[in-house]
Design an enzyme around this catalytic site. Structure first.
Site, PDB file in Angstrom:
ATOM      1  N   ASP A  56       1.034  -8.711  -1.274  1.00 42.26           N
ATOM      2  CA  ASP A  56      -0.250  -8.479  -1.507  1.00 42.26           C
ATOM      3  C   ASP A  56      -0.559  -8.382  -3.157  1.00 42.26           C
ATOM      4  O   ASP A  56       0.314  -7.901  -3.751  1.00 42.26           O
ATOM      5  CB  ASP A  56      -0.475  -7.027  -0.872  1.00 42.26           C
ATOM      6  CG  ASP A  56      -2.057  -6.619  -0.706  1.00 42.26           C
ATOM      7  OD1 ASP A  56      -2.985  -7.070   0.114  1.00 42.26           O
ATOM      8  OD2 ASP A  56      -2.607  -6.248  -1.951  1.00 42.26           O
ATOM      9  N   ASP A 105      -4.733 -11.693  -0.594  1.00 37.82           N
ATOM     10  CA  ASP A 105      -5.506 -11.403  -1.682  1.00 37.82           C
ATOM     11  C   ASP A 105      -5.040 -11.918  -3.090  1.00 37.82           C
ATOM     12  O   ASP A 105      -5.773 -11.610  -4.023  1.00 37.82           O
ATOM     13  CB  ASP A 105      -6.287 -10.023  -1.720  1.00 37.82           C
ATOM     14  CG  ASP A 105      -5.005  -9.011  -1.723  1.00 37.82           C
ATOM     15  OD1 ASP A 105      -3.747  -9.095  -1.453  1.00 37.82           O
ATOM     16  OD2 ASP A 105      -5.486  -7.802  -1.456  1.00 37.82           O
ATOM     17  N   HIS A 127      -1.322   1.205   1.019  1.00 40.15           N
ATOM     18  CA  HIS A 127      -1.742   2.210   0.064  1.00 40.15           C
ATOM     19  C   HIS A 127      -1.665   3.553   0.590  1.00 40.15           C
ATOM     20  O   HIS A 127      -1.863   4.441  -0.325  1.00 40.15           O
ATOM     21  CB  HIS A 127      -3.061   1.760  -0.417  1.00 40.15           C
ATOM     22  CG  HIS A 127      -3.226   0.374  -1.243  1.00 40.15           C
ATOM     23  ND1 HIS A 127      -2.325   0.236  -2.154  1.00 40.15           N
ATOM     24  CD2 HIS A 127      -4.018  -0.653  -0.871  1.00 40.15           C
ATOM     25  CE1 HIS A 127      -2.899  -1.043  -2.454  1.00 40.15           C
ATOM     26  NE2 HIS A 127      -3.788  -1.319  -1.698  1.00 40.15           N
ATOM     27  N   HIS A 179      -2.149  -6.276  -4.519  1.00 40.62           N
ATOM     28  CA  HIS A 179      -2.376  -4.894  -4.969  1.00 40.62           C
ATOM     29  C   HIS A 179      -0.893  -4.260  -5.045  1.00 40.62           C
ATOM     30  O   HIS A 179      -0.258  -4.523  -3.924  1.00 40.62           O
ATOM     31  CB  HIS A 179      -3.288  -4.075  -4.470  1.00 40.62           C
ATOM     32  CG  HIS A 179      -4.704  -4.772  -4.576  1.00 40.62           C
ATOM     33  ND1 HIS A 179      -5.270  -5.533  -3.502  1.00 40.62           N
ATOM     34  CD2 HIS A 179      -5.604  -4.700  -5.530  1.00 40.62           C
ATOM     35  CE1 HIS A 179      -6.446  -5.818  -4.040  1.00 40.62           C
ATOM     36  NE2 HIS A 179      -6.782  -5.097  -5.163  1.00 40.62           N
TER      37      HIS A 179
HETATM   38 ZN   LIG Z   1      -4.466  -5.947  -1.678  1.00 41.10          ZN
END
Ligand SMILES: [Zn+2]
Length: 308
Positions: A158, A241, A121, A160
């Site tokens: 992931d 996740d 991120h 996200h």
């Molecule tokens: Zn994540």
């Protein structure tokens, strides 16, 4: 043999009580990999030169200056630094670049890097979502600039969106970045229309509730694009996740789904890159699911490396 890189000082990156990106994550993974036949190394320090391939000096200076001598420095709503965080983040960069070196120098066939904080991120000049430095993007630049490869694939599963990696590789035509993620979900980016400056970014949004079967169908066109790209190295942002037990998202993956995508990425590496693949830990916040999923991922790497 599969190389496994971690470092005890990653556990000195402490987050406030109740924070999901907690110290216990790496001990859980290390315990799950304890019985596996792996070549083990401690992460070396990352260098300024490695970090500066993706981030400006002013950003490195600002992160260094933000490092607290006690307690926590809060950089945004979710992102904290403790006194050990800067060193841990630099070790994460060093670990990813060392794994690339080892795989490209044929010391290992593939590698898994378990470090914290995560990296996908962090944008060019912005810490975000638990991340300080864009570890995987830095490893991609290291591959291109130091080893002189012409094509590197970066695949992020992931849950996200890998907004930071997308930002750091947006103009890098020698990298093809594929990112699957739940949408809608924080950070809110990752639409299919975000395609990079050279059509080198592929976003694969997945609706909440998607299981592994939906994922397999939706990722298929991106796997075809990766095959046509013929990468000389496969880098992986391995977040766990998307597991059904994870508290931060609403996908329904199980361990076998992480094993399945790992098999496909090994197929890609075998077809074009002599099997060379480097995987770096990102998210995964249910400790039991994280440990089991990471073990399923590394077990595939280990078996494929051994020709199984
Ligand atoms: Zn994540």
């Amino acid at each position: 043999m599969t190389l496994f890189i971690t470092h005890p000082d990653a556990d000195l990156h402490e987050t406030p009580p109740g924070h999901p990106e907690q110290v216990a994550r790496l001990p859980a993974i290390r315990a799950a990999l304890d019985d596996m036949d792996l070549r083990r190394e401690e992460a070396p320090d990352g260098t300024d030169a490695q970090i500066l391939r993706c981030h400006p000096q002013a950003y490195l200076d600002a992160i260094t200056a933000a490092s607290p001598t006690e307690g926590w420095a809060q950089l945004d709503a979710d992102t904290y630094m403790s006194p050990g965080s800067l060193h841990a983040a630099r070790l994460a960069v060093g670990a990813a670049c060392r794994a690339v070196d080892a795989v490209l120098d044929e010391e290992a066939g593939n590698a898994f890097v378990a470090m914290r904080p995560p990296g996908h991120h962090a944008e060019t000049a912005k810490p975000m979502g638990f991340c300080l430095f864009g570890t995987v993007a830095i490893a991609a630049k290291h591959t291109l600039e130091v080893h002189g490869l012409s094509r590197v694939a970066v695949v992020d599963f992931d849950v996200h969106h890998g907004n930071g990696t997308q930002d750091l590789l947006w103009e890098e035509a020698r990298a093809l970045f594929v990112t699957s993620h739940q949408s809608p979900l924080w950070p809110g980016t990752g639409e299919r229309s975000e395609r990079g400056a050279h059509d080198n970014v592929i976003n694969v949004p997945l609706p909440p509730g998607s299981d592994g079967r939906t994922f397999r169908a939706k990722i298929a066109p991106a796997l075809e694009r990766l095959d046509a790209f013929a990468p000389e190295l496969v880098l992986v942002s391995a977040g766990f996740d998307a597991h059904r037990a994870d508290p931060l998202a609403q996908l329904e993956w199980v361990e076998e789904d992480f094993a399945w995508i790992t098999e496909r990425l090994c197929d890609l590496a075998d077809a074009h890159a002599g099997g060379r693949l480097v995987s770096c830990l990102e998210g995964g916040y249910d400790l039991e699911a994280l440990a089991a999923s990471a073990a399923a991922h590394v077990d595939v790497l280990r078996r494929r490396e051994n020709g199984g």
